[in-house]
Design a protein around this motif. Structure first.
Motif, mmCIF file in Angstrom:
data_model
loop_
_atom_site.group_PDB
_atom_site.id
_atom_site.type_symbol
_atom_site.label_atom_id
_atom_site.label_comp_id
_atom_site.label_asym_id
_atom_site.label_seq_id
_atom_site.Cartn_x
_atom_site.Cartn_y
_atom_site.Cartn_z
ATOM 1 N N SER A 172 54.418 31.796 -31.241
ATOM 2 C CA SER A 172 54.891 31.010 -32.402
ATOM 3 C C SER A 172 54.264 31.141 -33.757
ATOM 4 N N ILE A 173 54.836 32.012 -34.551
ATOM 5 C CA ILE A 173 54.061 32.046 -35.729
ATOM 6 C C ILE A 173 54.449 31.179 -37.094
ATOM 7 N N ASN A 174 53.420 30.690 -37.550
ATOM 8 C CA ASN A 174 53.791 29.777 -38.627
ATOM 9 C C ASN A 174 53.999 30.448 -39.813
ATOM 10 N N ALA A 175 54.783 31.130 -39.968
ATOM 11 C CA ALA A 175 55.420 32.020 -41.001
ATOM 12 C C ALA A 175 56.921 32.406 -40.884
ATOM 13 N N SER A 176 57.322 33.076 -41.939
ATOM 14 C CA SER A 176 58.558 33.694 -41.830
ATOM 15 C C SER A 176 58.524 35.284 -41.308
ATOM 16 N N ALA A 177 59.728 35.613 -40.914
ATOM 17 C CA ALA A 177 60.062 36.948 -40.231
ATOM 18 C C ALA A 177 59.498 38.174 -41.363
ATOM 19 N N SER A 178 59.755 37.639 -42.947
ATOM 20 C CA SER A 178 59.728 38.328 -43.866
ATOM 21 C C SER A 178 58.009 38.670 -44.144
ATOM 22 N N GLN A 179 57.348 37.462 -43.967
ATOM 23 C CA GLN A 179 55.844 37.419 -44.130
ATOM 24 C C GLN A 179 55.222 38.325 -42.889
ATOM 25 N N PHE A 180 55.737 38.132 -41.814
ATOM 26 C CA PHE A 180 55.158 38.819 -40.764
ATOM 27 C C PHE A 180 55.513 40.384 -40.877
ATOM 28 N N GLY B 60 68.477 40.903 -44.218
ATOM 29 C CA GLY B 60 68.420 39.583 -43.694
ATOM 30 C C GLY B 60 67.496 39.772 -42.527
ATOM 31 N N LEU B 61 66.806 38.854 -42.058
ATOM 32 C CA LEU B 61 66.046 38.596 -40.801
ATOM 33 C C LEU B 61 66.173 37.643 -39.946
ATOM 34 N N PRO B 62 65.975 37.859 -38.433
ATOM 35 C CA PRO B 62 66.446 36.985 -37.511
ATOM 36 C C PRO B 62 65.053 35.877 -37.655
ATOM 37 N N GLY B 63 65.460 34.635 -36.923
ATOM 38 C CA GLY B 63 64.528 33.776 -36.639
ATOM 39 C C GLY B 63 63.614 34.000 -35.450
ATOM 40 N N GLU B 64 63.857 34.928 -34.647
ATOM 41 C CA GLU B 64 62.882 35.284 -33.603
ATOM 42 C C GLU B 64 63.116 36.987 -33.312
ATOM 43 N N LEU B 65 61.879 37.419 -32.730
ATOM 44 C CA LEU B 65 61.850 38.817 -32.401
ATOM 45 C C LEU B 65 61.553 39.185 -30.871
ATOM 46 N N HIS C 91 44.543 44.698 -18.558
ATOM 47 C CA HIS C 91 45.471 45.700 -18.465
ATOM 48 C C HIS C 91 45.767 46.414 -19.865
ATOM 49 N N PRO C 92 44.670 47.247 -20.108
ATOM 50 C CA PRO C 92 44.548 48.281 -21.516
ATOM 51 C C PRO C 92 46.057 49.154 -21.514
ATOM 52 N N MET C 93 46.371 49.435 -20.192
ATOM 53 C CA MET C 93 47.625 50.397 -20.346
ATOM 54 C C MET C 93 48.870 49.744 -20.063
ATOM 55 N N GLY C 94 48.890 48.279 -20.026
ATOM 56 C CA GLY C 94 50.056 47.522 -19.763
ATOM 57 C C GLY C 94 50.979 47.443 -20.987
ATOM 58 N N ARG C 95 52.162 46.939 -20.607
ATOM 59 C CA ARG C 95 53.145 46.673 -21.555
ATOM 60 C C ARG C 95 53.460 45.059 -21.229
ATOM 61 N N ILE C 96 53.979 44.419 -22.308
ATOM 62 C CA ILE C 96 54.444 43.162 -22.055
ATOM 63 C C ILE C 96 55.670 42.690 -23.235
ATOM 64 N N ASP C 97 56.621 42.134 -22.512
ATOM 65 C CA ASP C 97 57.927 41.647 -23.254
ATOM 66 C C ASP C 97 57.263 40.372 -23.808
ATOM 67 N N LEU C 98 57.436 40.443 -25.422
ATOM 68 C CA LEU C 98 56.947 39.550 -26.101
ATOM 69 C C LEU C 98 58.263 38.976 -27.122
ATOM 70 N N ARG C 99 58.124 37.464 -26.979
ATOM 71 C CA ARG C 99 59.168 36.855 -27.786
ATOM 72 C C ARG C 99 58.323 36.258 -28.952
ATOM 73 N N ILE C 100 58.869 36.789 -30.096
ATOM 74 C CA ILE C 100 57.787 36.167 -31.197
ATOM 75 C C ILE C 100 59.076 35.101 -32.348
ATOM 76 N N THR C 101 58.596 34.027 -32.322
ATOM 77 C CA THR C 101 59.524 32.892 -33.042
ATOM 78 C C THR C 101 58.830 32.858 -34.453
ATOM 79 N N PHE C 102 59.692 32.675 -35.436
ATOM 80 C CA PHE C 102 59.078 32.394 -36.819
ATOM 81 C C PHE C 102 59.559 31.063 -37.129
ATOM 82 N N ASN C 103 58.267 30.261 -37.469
ATOM 83 C CA ASN C 103 58.815 28.815 -37.893
ATOM 84 C C ASN C 103 59.210 28.594 -39.319
ATOM 85 N N ARG C 104 58.992 29.628 -40.029
ATOM 86 C CA ARG C 104 59.239 29.371 -41.287
ATOM 87 C C ARG C 104 60.800 30.304 -41.820
ATOM 88 N N PRO C 105 61.696 29.873 -42.606
ATOM 89 C CA PRO C 105 62.977 30.539 -42.980
ATOM 90 C C PRO C 105 62.510 32.078 -43.886
#
Lengths: 250, 200
Positions: free
Chosen positions: A130-138, A187-192, A236-250
């Protein structure tokens, strides 16, 4: 009897094989027998002339060279159908072996590209940030990290986001006092939701640290255990992870 | 292992034999260098055909190469080689079925045909008398004609004794006969030659 003995001694005398006692007696016999003496002289002359016959002198290396040319190839390089067959079988075996290892290697590469490393095979790793920023900032932050230097990880992260979410499409750059700024007109979504590798996770963590108030969830592993994002990357340096990124700011 | 061959050979030859038996081509080349003159002369003396000396000698060395592994050191290497030479010359002569040019045939070297050897005339020429030298040459020719006409068992043994100067024991070992037989055959061979050649 004397004649027979004289004949035997005559030959032994000629050949130097007569005993000392016999030799003295034979010489006495020759002195008394002109016919025996003449026979001895004739045989001695024949012997002398025979031993002085022509001799063969061989040139030091010419014959040897010819002979060795004949012998050595016979043993080392003789070409036979059996040897040709054995040679072709060896070549075929070599080709099959190379092809096998190439296949194994390509499968290994493919597996890595398919987001499943040997260490994480069979695991479904998930996490949320959960990022305390907008998608645009990220997204600006990711691009600025690419611009800032030679960060291959940042470049890779941008490529992964662009490939999976297409968020950079149509973006344009504007100059500002603090540097380049990117505008995302679509436009950008609220989560990625993206699948990232351990290296990209590190980049994301670097960006998240710029925004106080952000939170990082633990990584949930399929066996029920949890790891911090940092530990996951280490284990797991070669591993992969399904990541959900949410943006707390519009 | 070289010790096995020391009873009849020098340490140097014993070592050479072992290396040849281990398939060392360089050692065999050394062996050829050491014995090529010996073999060429034996072939010339027993076969008497100059044109065939080199080919026959090569065949003999190929046999030596093939069979050196079977040499067990029961006689000297020279005796062993001599046996191979005699056996091959006999076989070759039977094939050729004629000894008509034994010893005295003039070289018939074809133009451009490079030979690995040459025949040296070693007839003693101490008298400085051309007439006597010619007479001696004629006498040698007569003797060789007579030797050539001998039955094989007498011809071989006479050459071994008079030309190669082998002892009775060496002749007996090579031919596989008793010393008594050697003596009687030599005596008979000499008688036959003396009867054919007019020597004053």
């Amino acid at each position: 009897m004397n004649r027979l003995k004289a004949k035997r001694w005559l030959n032994e005398y000629l050949d130097g094989e007569i005993g000392l006692a016999d030799k003295a007696e034979f010489e006495r016999m020759m002195a008394q027998d002109p016919e025996l003496r003449q026979e001895y002289e004739q045989l001695r002359k024949i012997s002398l002339l025979m031993s002085s016959g022509p001799e063969v002198e061989v040139h030091p290396s010419a014959f040897r060279a010819k002979l060795m040319d004949r012998i050595v190839p016979q043993q080392r390089y003789n070409f036979t159908p059996q040897r040709a067959f054995a040679g072709s079988m060896l070549v075929a075996l070599l080709v099959v072996t190379i092809a096998f290892f190439q296949y194994i290697y390509s499968r290994a590469v493919e597996n890595n590209a398919g987001n499943v490393s040997v260490a994480t095979a069979g695991l479904t790793s998930e996490s949320t940030i959960s990022i305390n920023a907008s998608a645009s900032q990220f997204l600006n932050a990711t691009l600025q990290r690419v611009e800032s230097g030679d960060s291959r990880a940042a470049q890779k992260l941008v490529e992964q986001i662009d490939r999976q979410a297409g968020l950079y499409e149509g973006a344009f750059c504007t100059k500002t006092a603090s540097g380049n700024s990117y505008i995302f007109p679509g436009g950008l979504p609220g989560e990625l939701n993206i699948r990232v590798d351990a290296m990209s996770l590190g980049e994301i963590q670097q960006i998240v640290s710029q925004y106080p108030g952000s939170s990082v969830a633990l990584v949930d592993l399929a066996d029920g255990s949890q790891l911090s994002l940092r530990d996951y990357g280490v284990i797991h340096p070669m591993g992969r992870i399904d990541l959900r990124i949410t943006f707390n700011r519009p | 292992m070289a010790d096995t061959y020391l009873a009849y050979n020098s340490p140097e030859v014993s070592e050479l034999i072992v290396r040849c038996q281990q398939g060392d081509h360089r050692a065999f080349d050394e062996l050829v260098a050491k014995y090529q003159r010996y073999v060429f002369n034996l072939v010339y003396q027993h076969l008497g055909e100059i044109d065939e000396i080199e080919d026959v000698s090569q065949e003999i060395f190929v046999r030596i190469y093939k069979f050196i592994g079977k040499y067990r050191g029961n006689a000297s290497l020279e005796s062993w080689i001599y046996k191979i030479v005699l056996n091959y010359c006999r076989t070759h002569a039977r094939r050729r079925s004629s000894f008509s040019r034994m010893f005295i045939s003039a070289p018939k070297q074809a133009a451009g045909d490079e030979k690995s050897f040459e025949i040296l005339d070693t007839l003693p020429d101490a008298t400085y008398d051309p007439a006597k030298t010619v007479e001696q040459r004629r006498l040698v020719q007569d003797i060789m004609e007579a030797v050539r006409g001998l039955p094989e068992i007498y011809r071989t043994i006479l050459i071994m004794r008079e030309v190669n100067e082998l002892s009775y024991e060496e002749v007996a070992e090579i031919l596989g006969i008793s010393i008594g037989t050697v003596k009687s055959r030599i005596s008979r061979a000499r008688d036959l030659v003396r009867q054919k050649v007019n020597i004053a």
